[in-house]
Design a protein around this motif. Sequence first.
Motif, PDB file in Angstrom:
ATOM      1  N   ASN A 220       0.850  -1.279  -0.217  1.00  0.00           N
ATOM      2  CA  ASN A 220      -0.136   0.061  -0.088  1.00  0.00           C
ATOM      3  C   ASN A 220       0.963   1.284  -0.050  1.00  0.00           C
ATOM      4  OD1 ASN A 220      -1.837   1.888   0.333  1.00  0.00           O
ATOM      5  ND2 ASN A 220      -2.437   1.165   2.377  1.00  0.00           N
ATOM      6  N   LYS A 224      -4.004   5.824   2.070  1.00  0.00           N
ATOM      7  CA  LYS A 224      -5.264   5.266   2.439  1.00  0.00           C
ATOM      8  C   LYS A 224      -5.090   3.989   3.307  1.00  0.00           C
ATOM      9  CE  LYS A 224      -7.529   6.735  -1.915  1.00  0.00           C
ATOM     10  NZ  LYS A 224      -8.650   7.677  -1.469  1.00  0.00           N
ATOM     11  N   VAL A 225      -6.112   3.479   3.941  1.00  0.00           N
ATOM     12  CA  VAL A 225      -6.371   2.458   4.849  1.00  0.00           C
ATOM     13  C   VAL A 225      -7.125   1.164   4.066  1.00  0.00           C
ATOM     14  CG1 VAL A 225      -6.601   1.715   7.147  1.00  0.00           C
ATOM     15  CG2 VAL A 225      -5.828   3.901   6.829  1.00  0.00           C
ATOM     16  N   LYS A 227      -9.326  -1.596   4.960  1.00  0.00           N
ATOM     17  CA  LYS A 227     -10.140  -1.729   6.184  1.00  0.00           C
ATOM     18  C   LYS A 227     -10.508  -3.285   6.452  1.00  0.00           C
ATOM     19  CE  LYS A 227     -10.846   2.478   8.095  1.00  0.00           C
ATOM     20  NZ  LYS A 227     -10.768   2.683   9.107  1.00  0.00           N
ATOM     21  N   THR A 259      -6.169  -4.745   8.859  1.00  0.00           N
ATOM     22  CA  THR A 259      -5.915  -3.258   8.646  1.00  0.00           C
ATOM     23  C   THR A 259      -4.556  -3.230   8.176  1.00  0.00           C
ATOM     24  OG1 THR A 259      -7.603  -2.676  10.287  1.00  0.00           O
ATOM     25  CG2 THR A 259      -6.029  -1.072   9.559  1.00  0.00           C
ATOM     26  N   ASN A 261      -2.421  -0.215   6.919  1.00  0.00           N
ATOM     27  CA  ASN A 261      -2.059   1.243   6.870  1.00  0.00           C
ATOM     28  C   ASN A 261      -1.672   1.716   5.624  1.00  0.00           C
ATOM     29  OD1 ASN A 261      -3.515   1.690   9.397  1.00  0.00           O
ATOM     30  ND2 ASN A 261      -1.686   1.070  10.608  1.00  0.00           N
ATOM     31  N   GLY A 262      -1.580   3.040   5.547  1.00  0.00           N
ATOM     32  CA  GLY A 262      -1.062   3.540   4.133  1.00  0.00           C
ATOM     33  C   GLY A 262       0.623   3.469   4.219  1.00  0.00           C
TER      34      GLY A 262
END
Length: 388
Positions: A220, A224-225, A227, A259, A261-262
């Motif tokens: 990533n 953005k995340v 989810k 999850t 994360n960015g």
Amino acid sequence: MSKVFKKTSGNGHLSLYLGRRDFVDHVDSVDVVDGVVKVDPSGLDGKKVFAYLACAFRYGSEDLDVIGLSCRKDIWINRVQVYPVPEGDVAKTPMQESLMKKVGEQAYPFSFQMPPNLPCSVSLQPGPNDAGKACGVDFEVKAYMANEINSATEVIEKKATCRLMIRKIQYAPNKNNVGPKADISKQFMMSDKPVHMEASLDKEIYYHGDPITVNVKINNETTKVVKKIKVSVEQLTNVVLYSSDTYTKPVCTEEFGETINGNSTFEKSFQVTPLLANNKEKRGLSVDGRLKYEDTNLASTTLSLDNKEMQGILVSYKVKVNLMVSGGGLLGGLTASDVTVELPLTLMSQKPAGEFSIIQPTAQFPLKTHHHLMHCYSLQRGVRQKCK
């Protein structure tokens, strides 16, 4: 041969015998359908005895047949004369010789060689309130008394026939290759870098009931995340009759609250298990053909040399991996999106231990292929047999 399948005509003059009801499709060839018919000549009244093997597609309720609307289409049909015995010495298969010893006198053999481009036995699962025979592809062996082998005007009495349903099945190949792999990179609005996902399966073929391992790698590079990760298995049923229609139904869906994360990476394996037991209420789902009311499973993947020549029901599967990516930033949910990748899946039954097939060349069915040299093995007895 531990079990013999028998069906007698209503008038008692014909009895149909089979040593098995499952016949294996080896993709490039199919087991010979061999059996015998016991004939009482005193009840023929000058008629002959014939046998036929039919592959048919039933696409409507049997109730409609009563009012003259046939909801059955014959995909392939073949007929042979059983009695009086046709001229020429026809070699008997080991199965026929065994049956004739059990049945005794007045037993006459018949054989059919199905072409390899016929579909396997598949049923469309009825709804909870549906009654009658399920729609789908089935195979039927029938013995009957008639003056002609196939007359458009002759009416064959129902009491002068006897029939047995059989199944054409496929088992997973012995060789299991490395599983498929796919990847995708997706950029989002207001982001100059992508989310990259790679998904793969451990192997090419999975057996019914076994967990399917899906390996997922994510890079990533955005802010953005991710989810959630959703892994699903979908069944694709291609119904080829008068036209070609494809129906897609999910048979297994699992959501994993991971999850990511960015500006981070992620790697994990997930397992999902598609089972018919979890899809009993889904009308129109393809299931392997069954005899009477025995248990079955999700329809196996159709293996063929050329799908373009096949009619009936063709089944395939795919695994979908879906990343649910949050919007983030000032626009929030307006920039939320999904990242999806698909993988082909082969889902089949494992060949039972001790199962073996001998394709027997006869004068009626000479095998002009490499099967002339094929060696067949009996796994039950450990005896090596050579087809001649």
